[in-house]
Write a protein that holds these residues in place. Sequence first.
Motif, short mmCIF file in Angstrom:
data_model
loop_
_atom_site.label_atom_id
_atom_site.label_comp_id
_atom_site.label_asym_id
_atom_site.label_seq_id
_atom_site.Cartn_x
_atom_site.Cartn_y
_atom_site.Cartn_z
N ALA A 1 -0.12 -4.44 5.59
CA ALA A 1 -1.11 -4.54 4.50
C ALA A 1 -1.47 -3.15 3.98
O ALA A 1 -1.55 -2.94 2.76
CB ALA A 1 -2.36 -5.27 4.99
N VAL A 2 -1.67 -2.21 4.88
CA VAL A 2 -2.02 -0.84 4.48
C VAL A 2 -0.84 -0.19 3.77
O VAL A 2 -1.01 0.45 2.71
CB VAL A 2 -2.47 -0.02 5.71
N GLY B 1 -9.60 -10.29 -3.69
CA GLY B 1 -9.77 -8.86 -3.40
C GLY B 1 -10.91 -8.21 -4.14
O GLY B 1 -11.48 -7.23 -3.68
N THR C 1 -8.41 0.54 9.49
CA THR C 1 -7.59 1.24 8.49
C THR C 1 -7.07 2.54 9.08
O THR C 1 -5.88 2.86 8.96
CB THR C 1 -8.40 1.51 7.21
N ARG D 1 1.52 -1.56 2.10
CA ARG D 1 1.67 -2.18 0.77
C ARG D 1 0.78 -1.48 -0.25
O ARG D 1 1.21 -1.18 -1.36
CB ARG D 1 1.32 -3.67 0.87
N VAL D 2 -0.46 -1.21 0.12
CA VAL D 2 -1.39 -0.55 -0.80
C VAL D 2 -0.95 0.89 -1.07
O VAL D 2 -0.95 1.33 -2.22
CB VAL D 2 -2.83 -0.61 -0.24
N GLU E 1 -4.84 -13.16 -5.45
CA GLU E 1 -5.06 -11.87 -4.79
C GLU E 1 -6.16 -11.07 -5.49
O GLU E 1 -7.05 -10.51 -4.85
CB GLU E 1 -3.76 -11.06 -4.78
N THR F 1 -7.83 -3.51 1.17
CA THR F 1 -7.32 -4.44 2.18
C THR F 1 -8.42 -5.23 2.86
O THR F 1 -8.13 -6.14 3.64
CB THR F 1 -6.54 -3.68 3.27
#
Length: 153
Positions: A42-43, A142, A69, A45-46, A138, A62
């Motif tokens: 997830a991290v 988010g 994180t 991806r960002v 999303e 996230t």
Amino acid sequence: MDEDQENRLFELADRILAVGRLIHASKEPAFSGQSWTPLESAVMRVVDREPGITAGAVAQATRLISSNTSRALRGLEAKGLVRREPDPADARRVRLYPTDLAAENLRVLRRIWSGLLDGVGDDPAAIDTTVALLRRIETELGGSSRATPPEAT
């Protein structure tokens, strides 16, 4: 919301989770000896989508607490996937960037995941509609408090 809509939306969320798990698992054989946790994924991806982002902005994007994180970023850095650079405008701030290895991994994932889904949906319009719906989900989850479950009644 009526019961039918609640059931539909639950089924949608349940399928998203199941498909996400299967897609995440499909990458493991390609990166022998190097696995990533779902948090690291997830991290990453960002960071891939927003090079130069700060750790705080990653946590916000996230919806992870800062300690999770930080742990994910340390793991990604140790794997050679993320690099930290001081912000040229403010040396107290650190910016995060994907490495060349991360870019290569992303190319491999693109091939794996495209191959995995090849033939599942042959209609480009249906794929585009599905992607648009997932992008909207999303964005909605988010960017709002809607991701917080309502109190049980």
